[in-house]
Design an enzyme around this catalytic site. Structure first.
Site, PDB file in Angstrom:
ATOM      1  N   SER A 192       0.814  -1.189   0.000  1.00  0.00           N
ATOM      2  CA  SER A 192       0.000   0.000   0.000  1.00  0.00           C
ATOM      3  C   SER A 192       0.863   1.261   0.000  1.00  0.00           C
ATOM      4  O   SER A 192       1.655   1.460  -0.905  1.00  0.00           O
ATOM      5  CB  SER A 192      -0.969  -0.053   1.193  1.00  0.00           C
ATOM      6  OG  SER A 192      -2.065   0.788   0.985  1.00  0.00           O
ATOM      7  N   ASP A 297      -8.973  -5.237  -5.833  1.00  0.00           N
ATOM      8  CA  ASP A 297      -8.603  -4.216  -4.859  1.00  0.00           C
ATOM      9  C   ASP A 297      -9.396  -2.945  -5.159  1.00  0.00           C
ATOM     10  O   ASP A 297      -9.164  -2.275  -6.161  1.00  0.00           O
ATOM     11  CB  ASP A 297      -7.097  -3.941  -4.936  1.00  0.00           C
ATOM     12  CG  ASP A 297      -6.589  -3.102  -3.781  1.00  0.00           C
ATOM     13  OD1 ASP A 297      -7.395  -2.391  -3.156  1.00  0.00           O
ATOM     14  OD2 ASP A 297      -5.378  -3.156  -3.505  1.00  0.00           O
ATOM     15  N   HIS A 328      -7.469  -5.779  -1.009  1.00  0.00           N
ATOM     16  CA  HIS A 328      -6.232  -5.111  -0.585  1.00  0.00           C
ATOM     17  C   HIS A 328      -5.506  -6.008   0.430  1.00  0.00           C
ATOM     18  O   HIS A 328      -5.543  -5.763   1.634  1.00  0.00           O
ATOM     19  CB  HIS A 328      -6.615  -3.763   0.033  1.00  0.00           C
ATOM     20  CG  HIS A 328      -5.510  -2.761   0.110  1.00  0.00           C
ATOM     21  ND1 HIS A 328      -4.819  -2.306  -0.987  1.00  0.00           N
ATOM     22  CD2 HIS A 328      -4.973  -2.116   1.182  1.00  0.00           C
ATOM     23  CE1 HIS A 328      -3.934  -1.424  -0.605  1.00  0.00           C
ATOM     24  NE2 HIS A 328      -3.987  -1.291   0.711  1.00  0.00           N
TER      25      HIS A 328
END
Length: 633
Positions: A192, A297, A328
């Site tokens: 991320s 995602d 995610h």
């Protein structure tokens, strides 16, 4: 396990007699093995001078980099490479599936390092360096959400590891500290925000960065907050305040105002976004790149990996990719054993110089069904061709066929911001007031969508503001990962597996996870959104004239998905996609000119040029609801 054996000199000694090396050739170095004492490793912190004053206190900012490294190589005069994770989250929202934070002893020395990288790789001869971005945890300065401060926070540590930047033993004052133990080679990794910083640092072309492993990472911050002129409804100043909240003492209000003002609500691409567009600087990348992303995602949209991948391919960067059905999620939590092994071999090759052949293996690994994986020689898949699919009207208004022949006619719908993709996808054979839908009909052979699609729409709005949304849908029964569930495709159990060595303050053991699955009757495989007012330029929107036709091309999410024989591939076009983009001031009725509307889809296989008109299965089709957007973790 693979054995690491040192290279022979010109001779080896056997029973005190010199023997020619050719007579007793050394085995090939095929992998590092644990050989160093993790409990006795050196744990220390360096504060690296950024050469900038982000918080305006008159003092140059320093970023804290916590280090754990084996002591034996340094004692022997051997230099070692670094695995680095630069993050804003070490004291705010935590890292990993189990939300780990950094910990320190009473004297401020680092004790607990989140994730398994230190436990696994330090005994194998690597140093692990976890960097607090400026303005977070123990660093000074301010977060600028992907801008120069964030990127330089990590780049300067790479420079310090290569003797090009100044580090100190303390946050203020202190004495100079060198990295004489480092061989200068760095591999950056992270999920991320962390992986995003790895992308940003790689785009600077900094010397010494040998490889990056961006996991569910952003390649252009515009595409995290906006989509072709449409806004997702949140802004970077909020994220900055979230990650700075546990680092008191600095005044970052000026930086917050810059973020708020630069992220214009109208969705235009401006200077703030240009500074945070790493794709534009992909030409500078020297490092190899190992990408991992979930095709479902809905936090960091898959367009981020797709456009980054394409830019790297154009540059000829050595690269590899894993694509999962998850949302995610880190691959450590959906395919743990294989991930650790592959990551180990990747770092061994690019940081240790070990010839283990990983760069010759299939480029892409894709999850076709939960826990069922396929390798592809390339990504997009071999044989992929850009195929133009065109909608044709059918007997039912707003419902028709999708093929490769020319289109004709018009169709219309009314933008209702209270509904979105699941309402649009349901009842595919029926007219809907809020979307139009075109299908290939049942396929006689499978087709694979591999890469990034786009759509060109010619629409006439009834008001001066309009949003457009489009999606590709696979109609047919399937078992998929429940990517919109609480674990975004995984369930966390109670048993643990261990990955490396542990100490009292830093465990190498993590909870086992398994696939969270659900049965569906359709799967949305790619989505995209746009503001029709940006039809001419993403940098400047135009006011629309009601009753006038406008043509706009916008992107759909990157993916790799096989539509089986017997299923239907459909194109759905709507207005405001509820739960994703913000609504226009005056939602319009939109008339679509089918003759000037088409989708360009990267396909392996073919669809009928002109499918016969047939009805899709009637009834409400079950599907997983759209996932909520989360903080960028």
């Amino acid at each position: 396990m693979r054995v690491l054996t040192g290279l022979c000199a010109a001779v080896v000694l056997a029973a005190g007699v010199a023997v020619p090396a050719a007579a007793t050739a050394a085995p090939a170095r095929t992998g590092t093995e644990p050989q160093y004492d993790y409990a006795g490793a050196i744990r220390e912190t360096v504060w690296v001078d950024l050469g900038r004053d982000g918080d305006g206190d008159g003092v140059s900012d320093r970023v804290a980099a916590d280090i754990v490294r084996p002591k034996e190589p340094a004692e022997a005069g051997k230099k070692i490479p670094v695995i680095m994770d630069a993050s804003p989250y070490y004291s705010s929202v935590g890292r990993g599936n189990e939300t780990q934070f950094k910990t320190y002893d009473d004297q401020g020395r680092p004790v607990g390092f989140p994730l398994f990288y230190d436990n696994y790789f330090v005994p194998r001869g690597y140093a692990t360096v976890l960097v607090d971005l400026a303005g977070t945890n123990r660093s000074t300065g301010c977060v600028d959400v992907g801008g120069q401060s964030d990127v330089q926070s990590a780049k300067k540590v790479v420079d310090w590891l290569n003797g090009r930047a100044t580090g100190y033993t303390a946050k203020t004052g202190g004495t100079k500290m060198s990295a004489g133990w480092s061989d200068g080679g760095v591999g950056m990794i992270g999920k991320s925000y962390d992986g995003t910083i790895a992308n940003g640092v790689a785009s600077t072309g900094v010397e010494g960065l040998k490889t990056i492993v961006p996991i569910s990472a952003i390649s252009s911050w515009y595409d995290y907050y906006r989509s072709d002129g449409a806004s997702f409804g949140f802004n970077p100043d909020g994220l900055a305040q979230t990650v700075e909240r546990r680092n008191g003492g600095q005044d970052c209000s000026a930086q917050h105002r810059k973020l708020a003002q630069g992220a214009t609500a109208n969705g235009d691409y401006g200077p703030l976004w240009a500074e945070r567009d790493y794709v534009a600087n992909a030409k500078n990348v020297r490092a190899s790149v190992f990408v991992s992303h979930g095709v479902n995602d809905l936090n960091v949209m898959p367009i981020n990996y797709g456009q980054w991948w394409d830019a790297l391919a154009a540059k000829g960067v050595q690269r590899k990719i894993w694509l999962a059905q998850t949302g995610h999620v880190d691959p450590f939590d959906y395919r743990r054993t294989e991930w650790v092994d592959t990551l180990h071999r990747w770092f061994d090759h690019y940081l240790m110089g070990i010839d283990n052949g990983i760069e010759k293996e299939p480029m892409a690994t894709v999850e076709r069904q939960p826990d069922q994986w396929a390798n592809e020689a390339t990504y997009p898949a071999p044989g992929t061709k850009a195929t133009v699919l065109r909608p044709q009207p059918g007997r039912t208004p707003g419902v028709g066929t999708l093929g490769t022949t020319g289109s004709r006619g018009t169709a219309s719908f009314t933008d209702n911001p209270k509904v979105g993709e699941n309402e649009w996808a349901a009842n595919p054979s029926a007219t809907s007031a809020n979307r139009v839908l075109y299908s290939t009909g049942a396929l006689t052979s499978p087709v694979q969508v591999s890469g990034t699609s786009s759509i060109t729409v010619t629409a006439t709005p009834s008001t001066s503001t309009a949003r457009l949304s489009a999606m590709l849908v696979d109609y047919g029964p399937a078992k998929i990962r429940n990517f919109s569930g609480p674990g975004e495709g995984i369930v966390t159990g109670t048993d643990r597996t261990c990955w490396g060595s542990s100490t009292d303050g830093d465990s190498a053991c993590y909870k086992v996870t398994s696939a969270d699955t659900t049965n569906v009757d359709y799967t949305i495989i790619s989505r995209g959104w746009a503001d029709l007012a940006n039809y001419q330029s993403l940098s400047r929107e135009a006011r629309l004239t009601p009753g006038k036709a406008y043509t706009m091309t916008f992107r759909l999410a990157s993916t790799d998905h096989v539509v089986p024989a017997g299923h239907r591939l459909a194109l759905v076009i709507g207005g405001t996609d509820n739960g994703f983009v913000t609504a226009p001031a005056n939602p319009p009725k939109l008339a679509i000119d089918l003759a000037r509307t088409s989708a360009q889809v990267p396909l392996v296989g073919t669809v009928p040029a002109r499918p016969r008109t047939e009805s899709a299965p009637a009834g409400e089709l079950a599907h997983v609801p759209a996932a909520a957007r989360f903080d960028l973790r």
